[in-house]
Design a protein around this motif. Structure first.
Motif, PDB file in Angstrom:
ATOM      1  N   PHE A  22       0.616  -1.055   0.149  1.00 46.13           N
ATOM      2  CA  PHE A  22       0.374  -0.123  -0.118  1.00 46.13           C
ATOM      3  C   PHE A  22       1.070   0.739   0.449  1.00 46.13           C
ATOM      4  N   LEU A  23       2.211   1.068   0.983  1.00 50.62           N
ATOM      5  CA  LEU A  23       2.121   2.343   1.087  1.00 50.62           C
ATOM      6  C   LEU A  23       3.227   2.684  -0.034  1.00 50.62           C
ATOM      7  N   THR A  24       4.117   1.493  -0.805  1.00 51.87           N
ATOM      8  CA  THR A  24       5.066   1.991  -2.083  1.00 51.87           C
ATOM      9  C   THR A  24       4.038   1.996  -3.277  1.00 51.87           C
ATOM     10  N   ALA A  25       2.709   1.761  -3.074  1.00 48.57           N
ATOM     11  CA  ALA A  25       2.151   2.353  -4.257  1.00 48.57           C
ATOM     12  C   ALA A  25       1.438   3.408  -4.101  1.00 48.57           C
ATOM     13  N   GLY A  27       2.044   5.983  -1.384  1.00 54.83           N
ATOM     14  CA  GLY A  27       2.728   6.951  -0.335  1.00 54.83           C
ATOM     15  C   GLY A  27       2.122   6.751   0.925  1.00 54.83           C
ATOM     16  N   GLY A  28       2.383   7.067   1.562  1.00 53.13           N
ATOM     17  CA  GLY A  28       1.929   7.254   3.433  1.00 53.13           C
ATOM     18  C   GLY A  28       2.996   7.087   4.295  1.00 53.13           C
ATOM     19  N   GLU A  29       2.291   7.110   5.218  1.00 61.91           N
ATOM     20  CA  GLU A  29       3.363   6.941   6.444  1.00 61.91           C
ATOM     21  C   GLU A  29       3.533   5.396   7.318  1.00 61.91           C
ATOM     22  N   LYS A  30       4.617   4.900   8.070  1.00 57.92           N
ATOM     23  CA  LYS A  30       4.568   3.764   8.563  1.00 57.92           C
ATOM     24  C   LYS A  30       4.503   4.126   9.961  1.00 57.92           C
ATOM     25  N   ILE A  31       3.803   4.001  10.931  1.00 54.69           N
ATOM     26  CA  ILE A  31       4.296   3.992  12.014  1.00 54.69           C
ATOM     27  C   ILE A  31       4.045   2.708  12.603  1.00 54.69           C
ATOM     28  N   THR A  32       5.303   2.575  13.838  1.00 55.03           N
ATOM     29  CA  THR A  32       6.189   1.379  14.549  1.00 55.03           C
ATOM     30  C   THR A  32       5.213   1.446  16.000  1.00 55.03           C
ATOM     31  N   ILE A  50      -2.290   6.478   4.868  1.00 50.78           N
ATOM     32  CA  ILE A  50      -2.677   6.933   3.704  1.00 50.78           C
ATOM     33  C   ILE A  50      -3.692   7.367   3.952  1.00 50.78           C
ATOM     34  N   ASP A  51      -3.703   8.498   2.463  1.00 48.03           N
ATOM     35  CA  ASP A  51      -4.635   8.830   2.617  1.00 48.03           C
ATOM     36  C   ASP A  51      -4.936  10.359   3.229  1.00 48.03           C
ATOM     37  N   GLY A  52      -3.635  10.578   3.361  1.00 43.40           N
ATOM     38  CA  GLY A  52      -3.480  12.234   4.204  1.00 43.40           C
ATOM     39  C   GLY A  52      -3.704  11.671   5.632  1.00 43.40           C
ATOM     40  N   GLY A  53      -3.514  10.618   6.030  1.00 46.42           N
ATOM     41  CA  GLY A  53      -3.571  10.062   7.591  1.00 46.42           C
ATOM     42  C   GLY A  53      -5.542   9.876   8.192  1.00 46.42           C
ATOM     43  N   LYS A  54      -6.554   9.968   6.976  1.00 44.45           N
ATOM     44  CA  LYS A  54      -7.778   9.340   6.873  1.00 44.45           C
ATOM     45  C   LYS A  54      -7.864   8.028   6.746  1.00 44.45           C
ATOM     46  N   THR A  55      -6.702   7.445   6.127  1.00 39.99           N
ATOM     47  CA  THR A  55      -6.834   6.102   6.086  1.00 39.99           C
ATOM     48  C   THR A  55      -6.022   4.923   6.678  1.00 39.99           C
ATOM     49  N   ALA A  56      -6.438   3.926   7.726  1.00 37.66           N
ATOM     50  CA  ALA A  56      -5.179   2.947   8.705  1.00 37.66           C
ATOM     51  C   ALA A  56      -4.838   1.664   7.449  1.00 37.66           C
ATOM     52  N   VAL A  57      -4.219   0.940   7.606  1.00 42.02           N
ATOM     53  CA  VAL A  57      -4.082   0.212   7.031  1.00 42.02           C
ATOM     54  C   VAL A  57      -2.810  -0.546   7.355  1.00 42.02           C
ATOM     55  N   ILE A  58      -4.145  -1.969   8.144  1.00 39.18           N
ATOM     56  CA  ILE A  58      -2.960  -3.391   9.464  1.00 39.18           C
ATOM     57  C   ILE A  58      -3.274  -4.526   8.415  1.00 39.18           C
ATOM     58  N   ILE A  95      -8.600   8.786  12.543  1.00 43.16           N
ATOM     59  CA  ILE A  95      -8.871   7.783  10.686  1.00 43.16           C
ATOM     60  C   ILE A  95     -10.143   7.574  10.591  1.00 43.16           C
ATOM     61  N   SER A  96     -11.037   7.202   9.641  1.00 37.76           N
ATOM     62  CA  SER A  96     -12.487   7.308   9.311  1.00 37.76           C
ATOM     63  C   SER A  96     -12.538   5.723   8.081  1.00 37.76           C
ATOM     64  N   LYS A  97     -11.507   5.375   7.900  1.00 35.03           N
ATOM     65  CA  LYS A  97     -11.377   4.344   7.859  1.00 35.03           C
ATOM     66  C   LYS A  97     -10.113   3.451   7.798  1.00 35.03           C
ATOM     67  N   LEU A  98     -10.354   1.962   7.746  1.00 39.00           N
ATOM     68  CA  LEU A  98      -8.977   1.052   8.243  1.00 39.00           C
ATOM     69  C   LEU A  98      -9.533  -0.076   7.330  1.00 39.00           C
TER      70      LEU A  98
END
Length: 207
Positions: A22-25, A27-32, A50-58, A95-98
């Motif tokens: 997702f991040l490569t495709a 862009g976004g930020e990886k949180i550890t 991703i999406d300017g911080g509105k969506t988290a990917v887990i 976030i608004s979407k997960l």
């Protein structure tokens, strides 16, 4: 076709590498952060924004994945508790979407560990609270939602999976995926009985 322009887009199947894809495709930020691994031991894990911080990917595999148990495969004892911690941490950022990738897990707990991490309480017949694993789903006497975190209220949850298996039965989670997680035939039956019981309690207590 020497004039062609090739555009490559990384993809993953919901298991290991999904967050990085997702991040490569896009862009976004990886949180550890530190959460529990499949055996409730602390480990460093991550999620993506991703999406300017509105969506988290887990990805479940990031803290409940099969490679993390190495030679200790036992889906009676493994937990998705760390996945719940990742979800809770991401939800706390407004976030608004997960998006949750469900592939590659070492677990058979029906998501109870993740639910426990954000405040859902599970009790046995003695009235004791516990975090169910695959082998103790059968001990759930009641489920109490009153302590559930409100962090996910209003958040759209999307799950990524490429299967359509039911919860239990001959084509259910325990029978189809239990063996790759370390379950022998007797353990598969035990796990399946636990998932059936979990579903009965969910129907009764949560409608």
């Amino acid at each position: 076709y020497p004039g062609c322009e090739v555009v490559s887009i990384p993809v993953a199947d919901g298991g290991e590498g999904s967050v990085d894809a997702f991040l490569t495709a896009v862009g976004g930020e990886k949180i550890t952060l530190t959460v529990e691994n499949p055996y409730f031991e602390p480990m460093k894990s991550f999620y993506g924004l991703i999406d300017g911080g509105k969506t988290a990917v887990i990805e479940m595999a990031g803290c409940a994945g099969l490679p993390l148990v190495e030679d200790r495969k036992d889906p009676r004892k493994t937990t998705t508790y760390g996945v719940g911690k990742l979800i809770l941490a991401a939800a706390g950022r407004g976030i608004s979407k997960l998006v949750v990738g469900l592939g590659g897990s070492a677990t058979n707990d029906g998501g109870c560990g993740a639910a426990a991490a954000f405040g859902v309480r599970f009790y046995n017949k003695a009235g004791e609270e516990f975090v169910p694993t695959g082998g103790t789903l059968i001990d759930i006497d009641r489920i109490d939602m009153s302590g559930r975190s409100s962090a996910l209220d209003g958040v759209e949850v999307v799950t990524m999976c490429d299967i359509d298996n039911p919860m239990y039965g001959p084509t259910g989670a325990s029978h189809i995926f239990g063996p790759q997680k370390g379950a022998d035939p007797a353990m598969v039956e035990e796990l399946d009985r636990g998932v059936i019981h979990l579903c009965e309690v969910i129907r009764r207590d949560l409608g």
